[in-house]
Design an enzyme around this catalytic site. Structure first.
Site, mmCIF file in Angstrom:
data_model
loop_
_atom_site.group_PDB
_atom_site.id
_atom_site.type_symbol
_atom_site.label_atom_id
_atom_site.label_comp_id
_atom_site.label_asym_id
_atom_site.label_seq_id
_atom_site.Cartn_x
_atom_site.Cartn_y
_atom_site.Cartn_z
ATOM 1 C CG ASP A 80 -1.919 0.972 1.452
ATOM 2 O OD1 ASP A 80 -3.095 0.985 0.709
ATOM 3 O OD2 ASP A 80 -1.597 2.233 1.780
ATOM 4 C CD GLU B 55 -2.348 1.960 -3.413
ATOM 5 O OE1 GLU B 55 -1.545 2.066 -2.512
ATOM 6 O OE2 GLU B 55 -3.548 2.339 -3.435
#
Lengths: 674, 674
Positions: B392, B421
């Protein structure tokens, strides 16, 4: 745990900024970028960090050998690309690199400007006071430190007392504070680009030069007499009148007697044959001797001095190969390869043999001595006052030698210019340019059609070689009488020299063969001149009324008067609706000097075409007329709009060299165009 | 003299060959090129030497850590470019480099073939005998040495006796001799490219993967009950039926109580609000704990095992940030930045504040401990059986950390896959890919028009990133409900997932929001889902008759059955005469598998267009019909010539995924197309 920490390495993990893709650079800094004195050197890099903090970058540069870096600021130009520049005042070798860092002061200001909550802003001012205190701590200058300390107190006081959010922001974003803080950034975790990139700054002539090649032995004004350096002196006004900068002489050394070639490269020379100047070396000496029939070393030095008086530099041809009777062959037998019978291996390209030429063996066990001796040859001629060398066939000598020799020689004499005479495979030519040759011959002689010229000069001006490969374009040489010239007209000769002089900041011709439009080959299909000066004396009638000398003189005067023609980076081709016509422009960055050329490539017929100018790119406005001043003929044309008709007659002059003049006053008076 | 020799340096000046421009390579070898097991790795280089001697080159490679180089031959492919390759059997890290040398044996053969004079040829044979004797001297193998010695004698004997030039040449050019000599080249003056370039070989899934993202807490089949890992197990057949490879779960850790956000990201949570899985850490634990409501660590391990039975791998989301009640905040206060009042600095993007999230401070003095702990988090989950991590927001953590961590983890576990990401600036995304992320999110979600798609996928497949940036394209994510989907039709959802699945070898969807065509935003202009699972439980009716699950299942089965769709390097767009339609092809190098896709981008109307195929490029002949087998519908079309009409109705199916089948027999029978 201690073992676990090991792989983290020496670098401080808190360095968060990154510098990538620094341009210009050649092969990751393996070779030097080339520029000329007076240039502004522009460097760009991708600089960024993780997250959303602001970063700052600096361009660092120094003269080679200097320990202190000079600093130039870099500005963001979009998409994480940063740009900085500095002015190149002095010739020599430089290094440059880029440094970037997360700048907490800038981040703080950036965030502060967007804050709205008063309490938030107060906290931010307290953080700001800490950051400014940090800057104060880094200052060596006591006055600056005091001023920064005052800011610390002012920010802290405002954070406690003031109640107007906008006033607080105004205070914290004060440009005086910003400038002060910017002078003392926190470089603790700065990222330094890991390479110091090399840059060579040559003198201006490396970038902009017009060369004239001439055989001294044909310089005599008396038919049949071997020319001398003294005869060359008499021709200096002729060459200077044509506006050339460099007078380049084929080898001036004693010419071998053994295996000498006759007229038109005949295998056996007659008793009166004078041999090829590239068959170097005889009883009288080798690469550091002067051919007795040309005069003495002193005569040569005097020629150099006289040339200077005419703003001409003498360039010498350095051809590292030997005639069989060159003293090296006797004195340094280990510099040559041997055949099984012990004889020296002559040059060959089977089934052809060149028994008059012995190449050096760069795989000799004595290569170190060979290198030193070849460098000494350059040193010898530098000692006589030569600063420009045209190097014959450099691609047949070891690359490593050239890199070492040029670096070594330019370190002592940074004003030396080396022109690489290589018409070989593209990557070999590029390698020679990368490893140090100042200028390079090109394939121009064989690029004749519109498509060929556009593709080739686009590649030269804008391809990856633009940072190190400086083209020097020649429509002819003593080895190259192209088919286009053999079958061309006077218009062809005019067009080809005009293309050379305007497409390329450096060019040259081999004369007087060129200006006298010599065009007969030795035999059909050959690119050799009939009765070539390479093997015999020639007598030239330089006063011939049809000589192109005045036309060439005009071209060179135009080149000298127009900065746009003195570099290649602004070259752009312009659409012209005729496959026999080519058009292009060059301009200075400020558009103060814009040159537009149109050339008719058809040797025989008048050709016309609509030439399209991107008005905005040249600072012109739709609906406003502008003047095209033909610098060759002096004619002035008033053009309107983007498309104008151009017509050129090869029987008269196949080329326009226009200076584009914008109107500065509204009156319809040509004097107001500039 | 001694001083003079100094600058010549350590390198042997007799090294005449050069190796330049070795490809592929990234930033001069600073980063590794990426490939997958099973690939053939092709390396090219510019190799040449001065002069006219023949050269030879070799591609050298080894596993990292191995000392012995493996050698692959390189062949000249024109313009001084050489090419070699080797097969990548095993995953792991490799090094490769290139070596070139002037090959006197090859030069000798090359010259000999062109010689005509008998005496010349005799001398050449004596030289050849010396060269072969050299090869014999370099052989370790006694039998080969004997054979070479026999050739030495034969050449020497022939040089003395034979009188037939052609027979002598025939002898010297004998392919047996050539092969023998080529095995023992003289590498004395070989040039070694100065860098060993890094290469990472991942497992196949790094290159070809289909991801399905799902919130475990919404996995319960009972409305209103918090889902568990056991519920996820029950959904495995559903996911497997759709043909996905990777089942990716948002963070599974305890969720912070302090500053918890409510439904639809409300600033204050209600007593029943379950919080965001990305607000990691509470009294129950942090990044190595499991959220109690999902089950136990043992339950999680069982889910992984069950998933494997369905050919599914579980991917975990690693989000390095903390809720205010994360144990780290108490145990490692020095890992967080402080505000002037001593409180921890929460995340903010002024004027927005994210008081529920504490970012790590990568400029902490304790950065080493922080790095080790974060690496330990990965190790912990690897220990549970996780091999794929979706990371993330990696772009808000220090680059140097990722490079160190991925390198360190993959050194122990070369089968790990890391998906980055990052939807941030292009250069930051590329940096993350360079420094080790196996796959990268892209801007696909926001590329909707024909022009945008062509430009973007051309850049992805053929731009400089192709060597290290492996795109993983998602039409939606829990954070991204694009305007195109909000205002789209069922046809839009079909078209977008079909584009993702066929344009990119790796893609993913966030479901069941995708297959159930969820399209209501939290508010107009927002890309957030209304009632997002990020903040609340959702109950999904996966049995809805209009679900796209069967369509997606068909796409994934087509991907698995067609090698052409399993890589991106063959992607080429095809002209189709309709701005609402896009067409492209992918193929295997041998053209055994050719897939042609056509997609109608108009959500509402039937669109038709003439699609143009370059017949020769696909091994087709003008005048010969070929079959287009639509793998989605099963329909078969007989096409003729380069231009054929395609028509697609978004109400039915906006996409053709054709397999192109060439006719192998002349009979007009579809069975004969393959």
């Amino acid at each position: 745990m201690a073992e676990d920490l090991q792989p983290i390495g020496q670098r401080d993990g808190r360095i968060r900024a990154v510098v990538e893709n620094v341009t210009p650079q050649i092969d990751d800094g393996r070779f030097a970028v080339k520029r000329a004195a007076g240039d502004v050197f522009v460097v760009e890099a991708d600089c960024f960090a993780d997250g959303h903090d602001a970063i700052a970058c600096a361009l660092l540069w120094r003269r080679e050998g200097a320990t202190q870096w000079q600093v130039a600021p870099m500005a963001h130009v979009g998409n994480d690309r940063w740009r900085g520049s500095f002015h190149l005042d002095a010739i020599g070798r430089y290094r440059y690199t880029v440094c970037a860092w997360v700048d907490h002061f800038l981040s703080w200001q950036h965030d502060l400007a967007r804050r709205v909550d008063l309490e938030d802003i107060r906290v931010a001012l307290r953080i700001g006071a800490q950051l400014v205190a940090g800057a104060a701590g880094r200052t060596q200058d006591a006055a600056e430190r005091d001023r920064l300390q005052q800011w610390v107190q002012e920010l802290a006081r405002a954070a406690e007392s003031a109640s107007d959010a906008e006033a607080l922001k105004h205070l914290a974003l004060d440009p005086v504070l910003s400038a002060l803080a910017a002078r003392h950034p926190d470089l603790q975790f700065a990222y330094w680009y890991p390479r110091e990139l090399p840059l060579v700054v040559d003198r201006e002539r490396a970038r902009f030069s017009a060369w004239y090649e001439m055989f001294p032995r044909s310089a005599s004004l008396e038919p049949g007499r071997h020319g001398t350096f003294a005869d060359c002196e008499k021709l200096l006004p002729y060459v200077a009148q044509m506006g050339f900068d460099v007078l380049y002489l084929p080898p001036i050394h004693p010419i071998g007697q053994l295996q000498r070639k006759g007229k038109n490269n005949a295998l056996v020379a007659g008793p009166d044959d004078i041999g090829s100047p590239w068959a170097i070396g005889a009883a009288e000496g080798g690469h550091t001797a002067v051919h007795p029939q040309l005069g003495t070393l002193e005569d040569f030095r005097r020629l150099i001095a006289r040339a200077h008086e005419h703003d001409l530099e003498i360039a010498l041809d350095i051809a590292f190969q030997c005639a069989p009777d060159h003293p090296y062959v006797r004195e340094h037998p280990e510099w040559f390869r041997r055949r099984p019978d012990g004889s020296v291996q002559y040059a060959e390209n089977p089934p052809k043999k060149y028994q008059d030429i012995y190449p050096f063996d760069f795989e000799s066990v004595r290569w170190r001595e060979l290198w030193l001796e070849l460098a000494r040859v350059f040193e010898f001629w530098i000692g006589q006052g030569v600063k420009i060398f045209r190097v014959d066939n450099p691609h047949t000598k070891a690359f490593a030698f050239w890199e070492w020799a040029i670096d070594r020689l330019q370190a002592k004499h940074p004003d030396l210019i080396f022109l690489s005479e290589a018409f070989t495979r593209p990557k070999v030519m590029h390698r020679l340019a990368k490893l140090g040759f100042t200028q390079s011959y090109t394939y121009f002689a064989w690029r004749n059609t519109k498509r060929e010229l556009i593709d080739y000069f686009t590649e030269l001006a804008h391809g990856p070689g633009r940072e190190y490969f400086r083209p020097n374009v020649w429509p002819n040489t003593p080895d190259i009488l192209t088919e286009a010239l053999q079958f061309g007209t006077r218009g062809t000769f005019m067009a080809r020299v005009a293309l050379a002089a305007t497409l390329s900041a450096s060019y040259g011709i081999y004369g007087p063969a060129y200006e006298l439009m010599e065009q007969t080959p030795r035999e059909p299909g050959s690119e050799e001149y009939l009765d070539s000066e390479k093997y015999q004396l020639r007598h030239w009638n330089r006063e011939r009324p049809d000589s192109l000398a005045p036309f060439i003189g005009a071209l060179n005067r135009i080149r000298r008067a127009n900065l746009a023609l003195q570099r290649d980076d602004s070259l752009r081709f312009l659409p012209i609706e005729n496959e026999q016509m080519i058009a292009y422009a060059k301009s200075t960055p400020d558009l103060a000097n814009v040159i537009v050329c149109a050339v008719n490539l058809d040797p025989h017929h008048v050709q016309s075409g609509w030439l399209a100018l991107d008005l905005a790119a040249f600072g012109l406005q739709e609906g406003q007329p502008y003047q095209m001043h033909d610098l060759v003929t002096g004619a002035r044309y008033l053009w309107h709009g983007a498309r104008n008709l151009v017509s050129l007659d090869p029987q008269r002059c196949p080329v326009h060299v226009f200076r584009l003049q914008r109107r500065v006053h509204r009156e319809q008076d040509f004097d107001y165009f500039m």
